[in-house]
Scaffold this active site. Structure first.
Site, PDB file in Angstrom:
ATOM      1  N   SER A 258      -4.257   0.649  -4.881  1.00 56.92           N
ATOM      2  CA  SER A 258      -3.647  -0.455  -4.207  1.00 56.92           C
ATOM      3  C   SER A 258      -4.587  -1.352  -3.827  1.00 56.92           C
ATOM      4  O   SER A 258      -4.307  -2.502  -3.477  1.00 56.92           O
ATOM      5  CB  SER A 258      -2.840  -0.218  -3.171  1.00 56.92           C
ATOM      6  OG  SER A 258      -3.665   0.575  -2.045  1.00 56.92           O
TER       7      SER A 258
ATOM      8  N   HIS B  50       1.367   5.001  -2.708  1.00 61.08           N
ATOM      9  CA  HIS B  50       1.886   6.514  -2.389  1.00 61.08           C
ATOM     10  C   HIS B  50       3.137   6.782  -3.228  1.00 61.08           C
ATOM     11  O   HIS B  50       2.948   8.183  -3.800  1.00 61.08           O
ATOM     12  CB  HIS B  50       2.163   6.456  -1.144  1.00 61.08           C
ATOM     13  CG  HIS B  50       0.859   6.614  -0.264  1.00 61.08           C
ATOM     14  ND1 HIS B  50      -0.173   7.752  -0.157  1.00 61.08           N
ATOM     15  CD2 HIS B  50       0.462   5.689   0.750  1.00 61.08           C
ATOM     16  CE1 HIS B  50      -1.022   7.513   0.745  1.00 61.08           C
ATOM     17  NE2 HIS B  50      -0.854   6.448   1.138  1.00 61.08           N
TER      18      HIS B  50
ATOM     19  N   GLU C 246      -5.388   9.478  -0.392  1.00 61.17           N
ATOM     20  CA  GLU C 246      -6.127   7.953  -0.181  1.00 61.17           C
ATOM     21  C   GLU C 246      -6.985   7.612  -1.106  1.00 61.17           C
ATOM     22  O   GLU C 246      -6.806   6.747  -1.882  1.00 61.17           O
ATOM     23  CB  GLU C 246      -6.383   7.703   1.221  1.00 61.17           C
ATOM     24  CG  GLU C 246      -5.348   7.911   2.365  1.00 61.17           C
ATOM     25  CD  GLU C 246      -4.247   6.675   2.136  1.00 61.17           C
ATOM     26  OE1 GLU C 246      -4.535   5.744   1.206  1.00 61.17           O
ATOM     27  OE2 GLU C 246      -3.273   6.662   2.972  1.00 61.17           O
TER      28      GLU C 246
ATOM     29  N   HIS D 272       0.793  -1.122   0.091  1.00 57.61           N
ATOM     30  CA  HIS D 272       0.086  -0.034   0.023  1.00 57.61           C
ATOM     31  C   HIS D 272       0.833   1.196   0.191  1.00 57.61           C
ATOM     32  O   HIS D 272       0.734   2.113  -0.890  1.00 57.61           O
ATOM     33  CB  HIS D 272      -0.873  -0.146   1.087  1.00 57.61           C
ATOM     34  CG  HIS D 272      -1.620   1.469   1.426  1.00 57.61           C
ATOM     35  ND1 HIS D 272      -2.543   1.913   0.677  1.00 57.61           N
ATOM     36  CD2 HIS D 272      -1.256   2.583   2.037  1.00 57.61           C
ATOM     37  CE1 HIS D 272      -3.026   3.006   1.045  1.00 57.61           C
ATOM     38  NE2 HIS D 272      -2.190   3.428   1.899  1.00 57.61           N
TER      39      HIS D 272
END
Length: 302
Positions: free
Chosen positions: A205, A139, A179, A134
């Protein structure tokens, strides 16, 4: 983002890894086994195939630029070298979620904390807290984009100046952008579902949310508005009821930096204002898609 110590984080502390005051550790490369590398490879191949035509081009290009290896968990130092050359950022290994202020300090100094451990094979589709896949896959690729990278840096700096009582507002903003954010598709591709593409790490993700966020009729897709987002609750247990759509990373830079600095310099009115439910649609909203609400739960907003 950040949270209090979790059972998983405590497990990492108990494992004897040397953790510095800023929660960073040396990436324990010797602790990755064949299963960890196999999980990385399976997730990487699946998501890259799934994101073709669904994720924004900056993400796809960023993943290629930082040299994420298909076959094994990446070496953080190697990723940092490429990232530093692109935008002056680097990644630092951490044992898990870190306290808010430490997280903001890292961002303010162009360091992105990346959890070192990998999820188990039975957790491919759902994990309670962020793991290496993740954090790194989700990111880091966009941190190669200069405007996005500057937006995250601005967020870290602005967040450090905010009173602790306003932290829930900061969490909402991070959640609905970094996010779970969508961006308008300006390429003119007919294949872009709903006219939007994905940039949020929690979406890119996740197999299920990659499909749901851009193809499902259930959620709302609304134009991003900073004050609206600061007042909107969200979901941590299901797919999102609402996605906010930015026009560009320049808009995101304005919101994450000067925008929150101005609005949260005196946060009392926003803190006192009644929050909106995660699935609310207001008369003042610019609506790209009004959701059918199929499958929504009635309670559980955070």
């Amino acid at each position: 983002m950040a949270a209090a110590a979790t059972a998983k984080l405590q497990e990492q502390f108990d494992a004897g890894l040397t953790t510095r005051p800023d929660f960073t550790i040396d990436q324990p490369l010797e602790r990755y086994g064949a299963v960890d590398h196999a999980v990385w490879e399976q997730l990487y191949r699946r998501q890259m195939a799934l994101l073709e035509g669904r994720a924004c081009e900056a993400f796809i290009e960023g993943a290629q630029r930082i040299g994420l290896n298909v076959a094994h968990v990446p070496i953080f130092d190697a990723v940092s070298e490429r990232l530093m050359a692109a935008t002056g950022w680097r990644i630092v290994a951490v044992p898990g979620l870190v306290p808010e202020r430490i997280f903001f300090e890292h961002l303010a100094h162009r360091r992105f904390p990346v959890t070192w451990w990998m999820r188990r094979p039975d957790q491919l589709d759902y994990l309670q807290e962020p793991d290496c896949f993740h954090d790194l896959f989700g990111h880091v690729p966009l941190l190669t984009d200069p405007v996005f990278a500057d937006a995250i840096h601005a967020y870290g700096r602005a967040a450090l100046a905010v009173d602790e009582c306003a932290l829930p507002l900061l969490a909402r903003l991070y959640w609905y952008t970094v996010e779970f954010g969508l961006i308008r598709d300006t390429s003119g591709e007919a294949s872009a579902p709903q006219g939007v593409k994905i940039y949020g790490a929690g979406i890119v993700s996740s197999k299920g949310e990659s499909l749901y966020s851009v193809e499902s009729a259930a959620p709302n897709r609304l134009a991003f508005d900073l004050e609206r987002v600061l007042r909107t609750r969200y979901r941590i247990d299901t797919f999102q009821k609402t996605y906010f759509v930015i026009d560009s990373f320049a808009q995101l830079f304005d919101a994450l930096g000067a925008g929150i600095a101005a609005r949260l310099a005196h946060p009392a009115p926003l803190i006192a204002a009644a929050p909106y439910a995660a699935g609310d649609v207001l008369h003042s909203d610019t609506i790209y898609t009004r959701g059918t609400r199929e499958g929504w739960l009635d309670d559980g907003d955070v």
